[in-house]
Design an enzyme around this catalytic site. Structure first.
Site, mmCIF file in Angstrom:
data_model
loop_
_atom_site.group_PDB
_atom_site.id
_atom_site.type_symbol
_atom_site.label_atom_id
_atom_site.label_comp_id
_atom_site.label_asym_id
_atom_site.label_seq_id
_atom_site.Cartn_x
_atom_site.Cartn_y
_atom_site.Cartn_z
ATOM 1 N N HIS A 1 -1.473 1.850 -4.137
ATOM 2 C CA HIS A 1 -1.975 1.740 -5.506
ATOM 3 C C HIS A 1 -1.954 3.090 -6.213
ATOM 4 C CE1 HIS A 1 -4.578 -2.021 -4.318
ATOM 5 N NE2 HIS A 1 -3.316 -2.316 -4.483
ATOM 6 N N ASN B 1 -7.633 -3.262 -7.415
ATOM 7 C CA ASN B 1 -6.170 -3.398 -7.396
ATOM 8 C C ASN B 1 -5.640 -3.246 -8.823
ATOM 9 O OD1 ASN B 1 -7.818 -5.592 -6.010
ATOM 10 N ND2 ASN B 1 -6.212 -5.250 -4.540
HETATM 11 C C1 FAD Z 1 1.048 -5.161 1.197
HETATM 12 C C2 FAD Z 1 0.791 -5.010 -0.276
HETATM 13 C C3 FAD Z 1 -0.343 -5.601 -0.828
HETATM 14 C C4 FAD Z 1 -0.626 -5.414 -2.179
HETATM 15 N N1 FAD Z 1 -1.680 -6.089 -2.719
HETATM 16 C C5 FAD Z 1 -1.968 -5.945 -4.027
HETATM 17 C C6 FAD Z 1 -2.993 -6.721 -4.625
HETATM 18 O O1 FAD Z 1 -3.601 -7.571 -3.994
HETATM 19 N N2 FAD Z 1 -3.265 -6.514 -5.944
HETATM 20 C C7 FAD Z 1 -2.585 -5.584 -6.679
HETATM 21 O O2 FAD Z 1 -2.897 -5.418 -7.863
HETATM 22 N N3 FAD Z 1 -1.581 -4.867 -6.138
HETATM 23 C C8 FAD Z 1 -1.241 -5.043 -4.832
HETATM 24 N N4 FAD Z 1 -0.186 -4.366 -4.298
HETATM 25 C C9 FAD Z 1 0.526 -3.423 -5.142
HETATM 26 C C10 FAD Z 1 1.411 -4.174 -6.124
HETATM 27 O O3 FAD Z 1 2.398 -4.868 -5.429
HETATM 28 C C11 FAD Z 1 1.970 -3.176 -7.113
HETATM 29 O O4 FAD Z 1 0.894 -2.644 -7.845
HETATM 30 C C12 FAD Z 1 2.953 -3.816 -8.087
HETATM 31 O O5 FAD Z 1 4.023 -4.418 -7.411
HETATM 32 C C13 FAD Z 1 3.477 -2.755 -9.045
HETATM 33 O O6 FAD Z 1 4.369 -3.367 -9.918
HETATM 34 P P1 FAD Z 1 5.555 -2.559 -10.609
HETATM 35 O O7 FAD Z 1 6.399 -3.552 -11.298
HETATM 36 O O8 FAD Z 1 4.991 -1.449 -11.407
HETATM 37 O O9 FAD Z 1 6.331 -1.824 -9.411
HETATM 38 P P2 FAD Z 1 7.097 -2.407 -8.156
HETATM 39 O O10 FAD Z 1 6.568 -3.717 -7.755
HETATM 40 O O11 FAD Z 1 7.096 -1.305 -7.175
HETATM 41 O O12 FAD Z 1 8.590 -2.635 -8.681
HETATM 42 C C14 FAD Z 1 9.424 -1.565 -9.030
HETATM 43 C C15 FAD Z 1 10.871 -2.006 -8.895
HETATM 44 O O13 FAD Z 1 11.722 -0.963 -9.363
HETATM 45 C C16 FAD Z 1 12.878 -0.901 -8.543
HETATM 46 N N5 FAD Z 1 13.476 0.432 -8.649
HETATM 47 C C17 FAD Z 1 12.990 1.585 -8.157
HETATM 48 N N6 FAD Z 1 13.833 2.608 -8.446
HETATM 49 C C18 FAD Z 1 14.853 2.077 -9.154
HETATM 50 C C19 FAD Z 1 16.024 2.629 -9.740
HETATM 51 N N7 FAD Z 1 16.305 3.944 -9.673
HETATM 52 N N8 FAD Z 1 16.887 1.796 -10.372
HETATM 53 C C20 FAD Z 1 16.640 0.440 -10.444
HETATM 54 N N9 FAD Z 1 15.530 -0.117 -9.910
HETATM 55 C C21 FAD Z 1 14.644 0.687 -9.284
HETATM 56 C C22 FAD Z 1 12.314 -1.207 -7.160
HETATM 57 O O14 FAD Z 1 13.332 -1.644 -6.283
HETATM 58 C C23 FAD Z 1 11.276 -2.279 -7.449
HETATM 59 O O15 FAD Z 1 11.819 -3.570 -7.349
HETATM 60 C C24 FAD Z 1 0.194 -4.577 -2.976
HETATM 61 C C25 FAD Z 1 1.369 -4.052 -2.439
HETATM 62 C C26 FAD Z 1 1.674 -4.286 -1.107
HETATM 63 C C27 FAD Z 1 2.994 -3.779 -0.576
#
Ligand code: FAD
Length: 548
Positions: free
Chosen positions: A479, A522
């Site tokens: 997080h 979270n």
């Molecule tokens: C085990 C686990 C449990 C979790 N439980 C919770 C929960 O219960 N509640 C909660 O709020 N959060 C939880 N989280 C965290 C939550 O998953 C993240 O906060 C959330 O996914 C963030 O969303 P995002 O879209 O910002 O980033 P991400 O989900 O990290 O997505 C970013 C994307 O960008 C892509 N990317 C990166 N670099 C590049 C690039 N150069 N070019 C193109 N694409 C790229 C990546 O491949 C990825 O698909 C958990 C995570 C895990 C792993």
């Protein structure tokens, strides 16, 4: 445009669209859904592969994981690449002198510049369609208005943003209320703490219980947020949306004189050929560590002194308990008048050799005591699969409850992630190095949380052997926040409250990095709120310009 699994051999050298969204996690999905619904053309670029025929689908929606939650731990493990692994000469102190040794290797996140003392060793990224949202636990609480939440929006604005985010991801507190163990855990804690006024509530979760098959859950994910805009075998998807997996966003290219964005340089990772993405607006949602890495790679660091700084990560304590015998023995006596006597009797009739009164399909407990002024930590009193905490196969999972407590750290200028270009990460992007240390007052708060977790655990049962209370390695919460934080000035923030990067015209960032305050709960729902505001801003800015 080419379907997801083909080799893109005839790929154009230049793509044009209205809005380029980088990253297909829950936050990129929020931007895409809102923009596409507004009639704007969106191209989403994702570095990872599309492993599921439904783009961004939660992996736990596979039947096999639902039948045996324990097995999902290995799926989560497989998903996470560590971001910075210190390599030092004494890694292999006992290797034969004849073997290769070096001062530090630099492959796949290995980082000789990483001082282990300042590292966030469990910080990871999931590079797959759906990002970490393809495996997350779906807890979607709101930040506490006084202890966690930023004042960039008014209370009313926050309320309506949270309502919209909840509806996009499908948050409910109802899906587990039918469970005996949910009620047993929740009511036991409510009773034990009733003199303090502390609340124990069902966890807000992004999940839907099937109406046809009570046992089947659809966990919320980027697929939920996308809705019908993505293409699947059953539907064509929205004509104004394209998802391009296995394409890396390498850097944003600026015109040296005008500072306008010329485009985003990308790379097709199948062919290893560069492509250019040209759009009216660019939104980078690549996760809270990889997003500042892209901005660094684009030469923005000198203009953005707060880039990568004010990094916060929660401190986590964990234990697992086996429910008290006295609590389990109470169930057939139906202590709360919920009809457990009949359910237990029926279960016993069908399975006389089962020593437990819970039906095999009794849902897991999912309870939380929310952050409050007195207890300033987020709590998950539940069962779920993470990279740790697998239950030994000879313990019945129905007796086990996990306690995960999360304590905030505050944003400090001297806690940061920096990037270097002479060492690259697994995907050819700048290698991150962490400089993170917990302050004394934060350590004290974490210690209070640890004592509190022990008290709560003691109300429920005794520890699973080997899983008595302990701290998890920093980064285990996954997080990280603050690295591209929103604010009111470029001195201590990277973007304004709409996600627009300071000193640029058409560049936006999204994700947990945008959250400017220390947060205990979270963060994803809150990051979705920021994305909703950013998308609304782009919709207003593009107005009639957008291709209809
Ligand atoms: C085990 C686990 C449990 C979790 N439980 C919770 C929960 O219960 N509640 C909660 O709020 N959060 C939880 N989280 C965290 C939550 O998953 C993240 O906060 C959330 O996914 C963030 O969303 P995002 O879209 O910002 O980033 P991400 O989900 O990290 O997505 C970013 C994307 O960008 C892509 N990317 C990166 N670099 C590049 C690039 N150069 N070019 C193109 N694409 C790229 C990546 O491949 C990825 O698909 C958990 C995570 C895990 C792993």
């Amino acid at each position: 445009m080419a379907p997801a699994f083909t080799e893109h051999t005839s790929e154009p050298a230049v793509y044009t669209t209205d809005v380029l969204v980088v990253g297909s996690g829950p936050v990129g999905a929020t931007y895409a859904r809102k923009l596409v619904d507004a009639g704007i053309e969106v191209l989403m670029v994702e570095i990872g592969s599309q492993e599921n025929p439904i783009p961004g689908e939660h992996k736990k929606n596979a039947i096999a994981y639902q039948k045996d939650l324990n097995s999902f731990s290995s799926a989560v493990n497989a998903e996470l690449n560590l971001l910075s692994v210190p390599t030092t000469p004494n890694v292999f102190p006992t290797t034969e002198p004849i073997s290769f040794s070096s001062k530090g290797t630099i492959h796949n996140g290995q980082n000789p510049r990483q001082d282990a003392f300042f590292n966030i060793p469990a910080a990871g990224a999931s590079r797959t369609v759906g990002g970490m949202g393809a495996h997350w636990t779906c807890c979607t609480p709101e930040e506490h208005p006084k202890i966690e939440r930023s004042n960039l929006f008014s209370n009313d604005e926050w309320e309506s943003l949270y309502a919209e985010a909840r509806s996009l991801i499908g948050t409910t507190r109802e899906a587990f209320e039918i469970s005996i163990r949910q009620q047993l855990v929740k009511r036991t804690l409510q009773k034990a703490w009733s003199h303090t006024g502390r609340e124990f509530l069902p966890m807000p979760l992004a999940v839907k219980r099937s109406k046809i098959n009570f046992d089947y859950l659809t966990w919320g994910s980027p697929a939920t947020v996308f809705g019908n805009i993505t293409r699947t075998v059953d539907r064509p998807g929205a004509p104004n949306f394209t998802l391009l997996p296995e394409h890396r966003c390498t850097r944003i290219e600026f015109d040296t004189y005008s500072n306008e964005i010329n485009g985003v340089l990308g790379r097709n990772l199948r062919t290893n050929k560069d492509v250019l993405f040209k759009a009216k607006k660019y939104v980078i949602c690549a996760g809270s560590v990889l997003t500042p890495g892209i901005l660094y790679n684009s030469g923005l660091q000198p203009k953005l002194p707060a880039l990568g700084r004010y990094l916060s990560e929660q401190i986590m304590t964990f234990c697992q308990i086996i429910l008290k015998k006295s609590l389990i023995d109470e169930v057939p006596r139906d202590p709360y008048g919920l009809g457990w006597d009949k359910i237990a009797a029926e279960h016993h009739k069908k399975h006389p050799s089962d020593p437990l009164p819970f039906p095999f399909n009794d849902p897991d407990p999912q309870v939380t005591s929310p952050v409050s002024e007195k207890f300033q930590w987020h709590t998950q009193i539940h069962r779920d699969a993470f990279t740790y905490g697998q239950i030994p196969p000879d313990i019945d999972q129905r007796t086990v409850v996990d306690l995960r407590f999360y304590c905030k750290t505050d944003p400090h200028h001297d806690n940061y992630v920096e990037f270097t270009n002479d060492i690259k990460d697994t995907f050819g992007m700048p290698q991150p190095t962490f400089h993170f240390q917990i302050k004394d007052y934060e350590a004290k708060r974490a210690h209070e949380m640890m004592l509190d977790m022990q008290r709560v655990a003691g109300d429920l049962g005794g520890y699973v052997p080997g899983q008595s209370p302990h701290y998890l390695p920093p980064g285990s919460a996954l997080h990280i926040t603050g690295t591209t934080r929103a604010g009111t000035s470029e001195h201590d923030s990277v973007c304004n409250k709409n996600g627009k990067v300071w000193g640029t015209n058409d560049l936006y960032v999204g994700g947990n990095g945008v959250i400017p305050t220390g947060t205990a709960c979270n963060p994803t729902l809150t990051s979705m709120c920021f994305a909703i505001v950013g998308a609304n801003t782009i919709i207003a800015e593009l107005g009639k310009d957008a291709k209809k």
